[in-house]
Design an enzyme around this catalytic site. Sequence first.
Site, PDB file in Angstrom:
ATOM      1  N   HIS A 134      -7.609  -5.755  -0.183  1.00  9.52           N
ATOM      2  CA  HIS A 134      -6.367  -5.002   0.014  1.00  9.52           C
ATOM      3  C   HIS A 134      -5.661  -5.525   1.266  1.00  9.52           C
ATOM      4  O   HIS A 134      -6.139  -5.318   2.380  1.00  9.52           O
ATOM      5  CB  HIS A 134      -6.785  -3.540   0.205  1.00  9.52           C
ATOM      6  CG  HIS A 134      -5.665  -2.585   0.321  1.00  9.52           C
ATOM      7  ND1 HIS A 134      -4.898  -2.218  -0.751  1.00  9.52           N
ATOM      8  CD2 HIS A 134      -5.189  -1.890   1.388  1.00  9.52           C
ATOM      9  CE1 HIS A 134      -3.993  -1.332  -0.352  1.00  9.52           C
ATOM     10  NE2 HIS A 134      -4.152  -1.133   0.941  1.00  9.52           N
ATOM     11  N   SER A 173       0.825  -1.206   0.000  1.00  8.82           N
ATOM     12  CA  SER A 173       0.000   0.000   0.000  1.00  8.82           C
ATOM     13  C   SER A 173       0.865   1.263   0.000  1.00  8.82           C
ATOM     14  O   SER A 173       1.723   1.404  -0.872  1.00  8.82           O
ATOM     15  CB  SER A 173      -0.923  -0.086   1.210  1.00  8.82           C
ATOM     16  OG  SER A 173      -2.100   0.595   0.943  1.00  8.82           O
TER      17      SER A 173
HETATM   18  C1  GCU Z   1      -5.388   4.768   1.690  1.00  9.98           C
HETATM   19  C2  GCU Z   1      -4.805   5.516   0.514  1.00  9.98           C
HETATM   20  C3  GCU Z   1      -3.980   4.599  -0.389  1.00  9.98           C
HETATM   21  C4  GCU Z   1      -2.969   3.836   0.416  1.00  9.98           C
HETATM   22  C5  GCU Z   1      -3.639   3.137   1.571  1.00  9.98           C
HETATM   23  C6  GCU Z   1      -2.677   2.477   2.563  1.00  9.98           C
HETATM   24  O1  GCU Z   1      -6.376   3.894   1.253  1.00  9.98           O
HETATM   25  O2  GCU Z   1      -5.843   6.127  -0.168  1.00  9.98           O
HETATM   26  O3  GCU Z   1      -3.313   5.361  -1.380  1.00  9.98           O
HETATM   27  O4  GCU Z   1      -2.289   2.919  -0.406  1.00  9.98           O
HETATM   28  O5  GCU Z   1      -4.372   4.070   2.349  1.00  9.98           O
HETATM   29  O6  GCU Z   1      -1.514   2.778   2.599  1.00  9.98           O
HETATM   30  O7  GCU Z   1      -3.155   1.692   3.365  1.00  9.98           O
END
Ligand code: GCU
Length: 438
Positions: free
Chosen positions: A417, A275
């Site tokens: 995710h 992420s």
């Molecule tokens: C949020 C953000 C993402 C990121 C994510 C994370 O959802 O919008 O861009 O990748 O957090 O790091 O958990």
Amino acid sequence: MKTQRNHLLSWIRPASALAAVSLMALNLSSPAQEIVINYDESKIQPYELPELLVTANGRSIDSVEEWEKRRGEILEMFANQMYGRTPNQVIKPEIKILKEVGDVLNGLGSMKEVRLTFENAGHTIDIDVLIILPESNTPVPCFLGLNFGGNHTIHPMKEITLSQSWMRPSRDESVVNNRATEASRGRSSGRWPVEMILKNGYGLVTAYYGDIDPDFHDEFKNGVHPLFYENGKDKPESNEWGSIGGWAWGLSRIQDYLESDCAVDSSRIALLGHSRLGKTSLWAGAQDERFAIVISNNSGCGGAALNKRVIGENVVRINTSFPHWFCGNFKKYNHAEDSLPFDQHQLLALMAPRPVYVASAEEDRWADPKGEFLAAREAGPVYELYGLSSISSETQMPDVNDPIHTTVGYHIRTGRHNVTEYDWKQYIHFANQQFWGK
Ligand code: GCU
């Protein structure tokens, strides 16, 4: 107040069922233009990807030698316009071994905690590095990745010291007054299959990303940035690093340390991040060619996903929710992805000839799995210049749970995710293949 709200927002991933999310509806700062999130492929405006193998003055490239110059041009664009430049100044850390335990995990390996203290311009940061290695008579190749909640969250083993650093509030209340409690020990162990990593002959090196720069916007007063403020400077210029740049700097400093640790094979470090930390591992890997493999797990917008598709999270949304992640100049591209002179396939190509792996998750529409795949595919021509395999001829995304392991690796797995055991199995397999051809 604004910072607090942004804080909360940073953990909100809009449900994929939503066709549009408006920041105004969430009653946040009032942007001039409403932020609309598109999830519909048919609504993507036609776009052209910036050329990989054509120089800024229009010359086509067909050799590695010319690519290596072009590489510099592309790196400059990402540094000046997106992640921000990293200072060149070298600050040597004080290195302190805080703890060594010769036998952990029922004899599977050993662990060590090393503190890197950086001090300059009246500021100090401590980066606590956790190293867990399997039994071995030879230097051990390692996976290196930053963690979100402190080293003690990656495994329940009691030998890991509970982090004393500032933490984001947690949903399960294992963080109280921004400090970790014992209840957070092992909280993220699902993302870090330590035993599996060790049994496959790899070590694991990790550090808490907040040790490098706490993840909230304070105009760059805390964390690594002030170490580089001299002569009255008190914040980065608009082409200088944000937090992602800071975290990436920290990864390179950990690599510096690993080069001095004879138990570790520092020529075989596979850098991995999930992420926002996947965005970070890509930016670290682009700048620092010592990382032997670079892995992006669900890195999405600002990571592996193409910006110009403007689907799922987009530039204005990420710059609004996380104003501190990228440099000031990147805000110019809010609502204006079409004017970006680069895109993320070029970032991936900066890893060449080193292997790069992009992983997506089917339900992670916020991160635009298709955009991640297309960027990995479009990076291929650079690998081919080096005579290496790539996925540039794949006309379609692979099926879920059907990984492709060329020098450019890609998979999309079922689920959300996250980083799962499935993802790790692919990374270990990929590293075995790339490091030893097995
Ligand atoms: C949020 C953000 C993402 C990121 C994510 C994370 O959802 O919008 O861009 O990748 O957090 O790091 O958990």
